[in-house]
Design a protein around this motif. Structure first.
Motif, short mmCIF file in Angstrom:
data_model
loop_
_atom_site.label_atom_id
_atom_site.label_comp_id
_atom_site.label_asym_id
_atom_site.label_seq_id
_atom_site.Cartn_x
_atom_site.Cartn_y
_atom_site.Cartn_z
N ALA A 5 16.16 1.44 2.33
CA ALA A 5 15.29 1.59 3.49
C ALA A 5 13.87 1.24 3.07
CB ALA A 5 15.34 3.02 4.03
N ILE A 6 13.21 0.41 3.86
CA ILE A 6 11.84 -0.02 3.55
C ILE A 6 10.93 0.39 4.68
CG2 ILE A 6 10.35 -1.99 3.03
CD1 ILE A 6 12.94 -3.47 2.14
N ASN A 7 9.92 1.15 4.35
CA ASN A 7 8.92 1.56 5.32
C ASN A 7 7.62 0.86 4.93
OD1 ASN A 7 7.41 2.80 7.27
ND2 ASN A 7 7.54 4.85 6.39
N ALA A 8 7.22 -0.13 5.76
CA ALA A 8 6.04 -0.94 5.44
C ALA A 8 5.29 -1.26 6.73
CB ALA A 8 6.47 -2.22 4.75
N PHE B 88 10.49 5.20 -4.00
CA PHE B 88 9.32 4.83 -4.80
C PHE B 88 8.36 4.06 -3.90
CE2 PHE B 88 12.49 1.54 -5.38
CZ PHE B 88 11.79 0.36 -5.27
N LEU B 89 7.12 3.98 -4.35
CA LEU B 89 6.07 3.34 -3.57
C LEU B 89 5.64 2.03 -4.21
CD1 LEU B 89 3.80 6.44 -2.89
CD2 LEU B 89 5.32 5.32 -1.26
N LEU B 90 5.33 1.07 -3.35
CA LEU B 90 4.68 -0.17 -3.77
C LEU B 90 3.29 -0.13 -3.16
CD1 LEU B 90 7.45 -2.86 -3.16
CD2 LEU B 90 6.74 -1.88 -5.33
N GLY B 91 2.30 -0.01 -3.99
CA GLY B 91 0.94 0.15 -3.47
C GLY B 91 0.81 1.47 -2.75
N GLU B 92 -0.08 1.50 -1.78
CA GLU B 92 -0.35 2.73 -1.03
C GLU B 92 0.52 2.90 0.20
OE1 GLU B 92 -2.75 5.17 -1.63
OE2 GLU B 92 -3.05 4.23 -3.59
N ASP B 93 1.02 1.77 0.77
CA ASP B 93 1.61 1.86 2.10
C ASP B 93 3.02 1.30 2.25
OD1 ASP B 93 0.78 -0.69 1.68
OD2 ASP B 93 -0.41 -0.87 3.49
N ILE B 94 3.71 1.02 1.16
CA ILE B 94 5.09 0.55 1.24
C ILE B 94 5.98 1.53 0.48
CG2 ILE B 94 6.71 -1.30 0.70
CD1 ILE B 94 4.32 -3.24 0.83
#
Length: 85
Positions: free
Chosen positions: A33-36, A12-18
């Motif tokens: 896994a967190i891609n931020a 799932f996404l948090l905002g546009e870029d996380i």
């Protein structure tokens, strides 16, 4: 509070870029896994809580030490004044 149900491999996404994805589920443990962006601070909550508790303790100890030092200085000043008078 938002509660989501995700399976392994879903995200799932948090905002546009996380992006947060479920990397692995093993028993009662979930690997996330967190891609931020690099400027986003990511910290486990228990570490933040421990840091805040340590900060509060340090402030409390510092205040107690300051009060103790002031009291000692006051006593020393009184003793010095008694000797000179």
């Amino acid at each position: 509070m938002l509660i989501l149900t995700r399976k392994q491999g879903e995200a799932f996404l948090l905002g546009e870029d996380i992006e947060i994805s479920i990397a692995e589920i093993n028993g009662d443990r979930v690997r996330i896994a967190i891609n931020a962006p690099k400027d986003v601070k990511i910290l486990r909550k228990e570490l933040k809580d421990a840091g805040e508790l340590n900060k509060e303790s340090a402030i409390s100890v510092s205040s107690e030490e300051t009060l103790f030092n002031i009291t000692n200085l006051t006593e020393k000043f009184k003793e010095k004044n008694k000797k000179t008078t």
